[in-house]
Motif scaffolding. Structure first.
Motif, mmCIF file in Angstrom:
data_model
loop_
_atom_site.group_PDB
_atom_site.id
_atom_site.type_symbol
_atom_site.label_atom_id
_atom_site.label_comp_id
_atom_site.label_asym_id
_atom_site.label_seq_id
_atom_site.Cartn_x
_atom_site.Cartn_y
_atom_site.Cartn_z
ATOM 1 N N THR A 125 47.384 22.469 44.186
ATOM 2 C CA THR A 125 48.129 21.895 45.632
ATOM 3 C C THR A 125 46.596 21.680 47.063
ATOM 4 O O THR A 125 45.845 22.297 46.359
ATOM 5 N N VAL A 126 46.685 20.650 47.561
ATOM 6 C CA VAL A 126 45.536 20.310 48.226
ATOM 7 C C VAL A 126 44.251 21.709 48.490
ATOM 8 O O VAL A 126 43.354 21.564 48.142
ATOM 9 N N GLN A 127 45.206 22.331 48.994
ATOM 10 C CA GLN A 127 44.404 23.400 49.217
ATOM 11 C C GLN A 127 43.634 24.743 48.569
ATOM 12 O O GLN A 127 42.677 24.338 48.939
ATOM 13 N N ASP A 128 44.026 24.603 47.538
ATOM 14 C CA ASP A 128 43.589 25.339 46.260
ATOM 15 C C ASP A 128 42.412 24.405 45.864
ATOM 16 O O ASP A 128 41.872 25.122 44.869
ATOM 17 N N VAL A 129 42.735 23.385 45.181
ATOM 18 C CA VAL A 129 41.613 22.342 45.377
ATOM 19 C C VAL A 129 40.383 22.677 45.966
ATOM 20 O O VAL A 129 39.227 23.047 46.189
ATOM 21 N N LYS A 130 40.646 22.610 47.302
ATOM 22 C CA LYS A 130 39.521 22.648 48.029
ATOM 23 C C LYS A 130 38.712 24.097 48.218
ATOM 24 O O LYS A 130 37.822 24.688 48.558
ATOM 25 N N ALA A 131 39.980 25.243 48.196
ATOM 26 C CA ALA A 131 39.778 26.392 47.745
ATOM 27 C C ALA A 131 38.539 26.856 46.596
ATOM 28 O O ALA A 131 37.438 27.326 46.602
ATOM 29 N N ALA A 132 39.383 26.207 45.396
ATOM 30 C CA ALA A 132 38.156 26.206 44.202
ATOM 31 C C ALA A 132 36.989 26.020 44.460
ATOM 32 O O ALA A 132 35.397 26.280 43.975
ATOM 33 N N LEU A 133 37.154 24.441 45.469
ATOM 34 C CA LEU A 133 35.334 23.638 45.593
ATOM 35 C C LEU A 133 34.389 25.025 46.536
ATOM 36 O O LEU A 133 33.313 24.964 45.992
ATOM 37 N N GLY A 138 27.424 26.917 43.483
ATOM 38 C CA GLY A 138 25.798 25.717 43.510
ATOM 39 C C GLY A 138 26.361 24.238 44.288
ATOM 40 O O GLY A 138 25.780 23.936 44.057
ATOM 41 N N LEU A 139 27.406 24.527 44.704
ATOM 42 C CA LEU A 139 27.709 23.118 45.037
ATOM 43 C C LEU A 139 27.775 23.220 46.607
ATOM 44 O O LEU A 139 27.843 24.585 47.629
ATOM 45 N N ARG A 160 27.019 19.820 38.505
ATOM 46 C CA ARG A 160 25.209 21.134 38.749
ATOM 47 C C ARG A 160 25.526 21.444 39.668
ATOM 48 O O ARG A 160 25.344 20.969 40.905
ATOM 49 N N TYR A 161 24.557 22.676 39.512
ATOM 50 C CA TYR A 161 23.805 23.195 41.193
ATOM 51 C C TYR A 161 23.454 22.428 42.099
ATOM 52 O O TYR A 161 22.398 21.375 41.785
ATOM 53 N N GLY A 162 23.259 22.040 42.938
ATOM 54 C CA GLY A 162 23.396 21.565 43.971
ATOM 55 C C GLY A 162 23.482 20.608 44.138
ATOM 56 O O GLY A 162 23.555 19.082 45.567
ATOM 57 N N GLU A 163 24.820 20.341 43.373
ATOM 58 C CA GLU A 163 25.530 18.817 43.681
ATOM 59 C C GLU A 163 26.358 19.171 45.168
ATOM 60 O O GLU A 163 27.062 20.477 45.373
ATOM 61 N N THR A 164 27.224 18.161 45.531
ATOM 62 C CA THR A 164 28.038 18.368 47.002
ATOM 63 C C THR A 164 29.344 18.300 46.725
ATOM 64 O O THR A 164 29.566 17.956 44.520
ATOM 65 N N LYS A 165 30.218 18.530 47.113
ATOM 66 C CA LYS A 165 31.536 19.128 46.415
ATOM 67 C C LYS A 165 32.891 17.709 47.005
ATOM 68 O O LYS A 165 33.105 17.538 46.087
ATOM 69 N N ASP A 166 32.276 17.049 47.439
ATOM 70 C CA ASP A 166 32.818 15.785 47.766
ATOM 71 C C ASP A 166 32.361 14.891 46.942
ATOM 72 O O ASP A 166 33.373 14.225 45.884
ATOM 73 N N ALA A 167 30.977 14.734 46.246
ATOM 74 C CA ALA A 167 30.576 14.192 44.780
ATOM 75 C C ALA A 167 31.918 14.442 43.294
ATOM 76 O O ALA A 167 32.565 13.798 42.854
ATOM 77 N N VAL A 168 32.298 16.378 43.537
ATOM 78 C CA VAL A 168 32.521 17.289 42.236
ATOM 79 C C VAL A 168 34.562 16.180 42.712
ATOM 80 O O VAL A 168 35.327 15.806 41.803
#
Length: 185
Positions: A125-133, A138-139, A160-168
């Protein structure tokens, strides 16, 4: 008029000058090859993160501080001499014990960062994806992109370490869009 002795002295000077020039170049080349290929001082593996835009001098200092190389000036000199300074990539790197300076510069130039992966299972679910992020090490940042369920393709995503959660998350949504267009045109 030039005398014969003057001409011979000039030739002798050129011969000895050329000999010492070639000898000096040979010594310089051998010393450079030794410095580049000598094993590094660190006896244990270590991971370091270099932020985007890090200068060559700060990278050299970090490598020296953590015992990966002996001298930051050697890093700077050989990175410029070999042309690697233009291609150094930001990210998190794992340095193995006794890594040579050449291997360090080649790894940084090629961008062989630590592999970090995030798996999104089918039916998440959307909540699962947000929780995983949020759990991903490193995000950075917070998730600001919202979307309906089904906009994330179930897959294992590299980051990559340092990448933003929104980018992933953006890559996840792009993968879902591409898959939907391919499967259901």
């Amino acid at each position: 008029m030039v005398s014969m002795m003057g001409l011979l002295r000039g030739k002798r000077f050129l011969w000895w000058g050329g000999f010492f020039l070639i000898l000096s170049l040979g010594i310089f080349t051998a010393l450079g090859a030794y410095i580049l290929n000598a094993p590094g001082p660190r006896s244990r593996a270590v991971q370091l993160y270099f932020p985007k835009g890090a200068s060559l001098s700060s990278i050299g200092k970090d490598l020296t501080t953590h015992g990966i190389v002996s001298n930051p000036y050697g890093v700077m000199f050989f990175a410029v001499f070999l042309g690697h300074y233009r291609h150094l990539k930001w990210g998190e790197y794992r340095f193995t014990p006794h890594m040579s300076l050449y291997d360090v510069l080649t790894m940084l130039g090629a961008g062989r960062c630590v592999d970090r992966r995030l798996m999104i299972p089918a039916g998440a679910t959307v909540q699962d994806v947000k929780a995983a992020l949020d759990r991903a090490v490193g995000l950075q940042g917070v998730v600001t992109v919202n979307g309906p369920a089904g906009q994330v393709w179930p897959e294992t995503y590299a980051y990559r370490y340092g990448e933003t959660k929104d980018a992933v998350l953006g890559r996840m949504m792009a993968a879902a869009t591409k898959a939907h267009k391919t499967l259901w045109p």
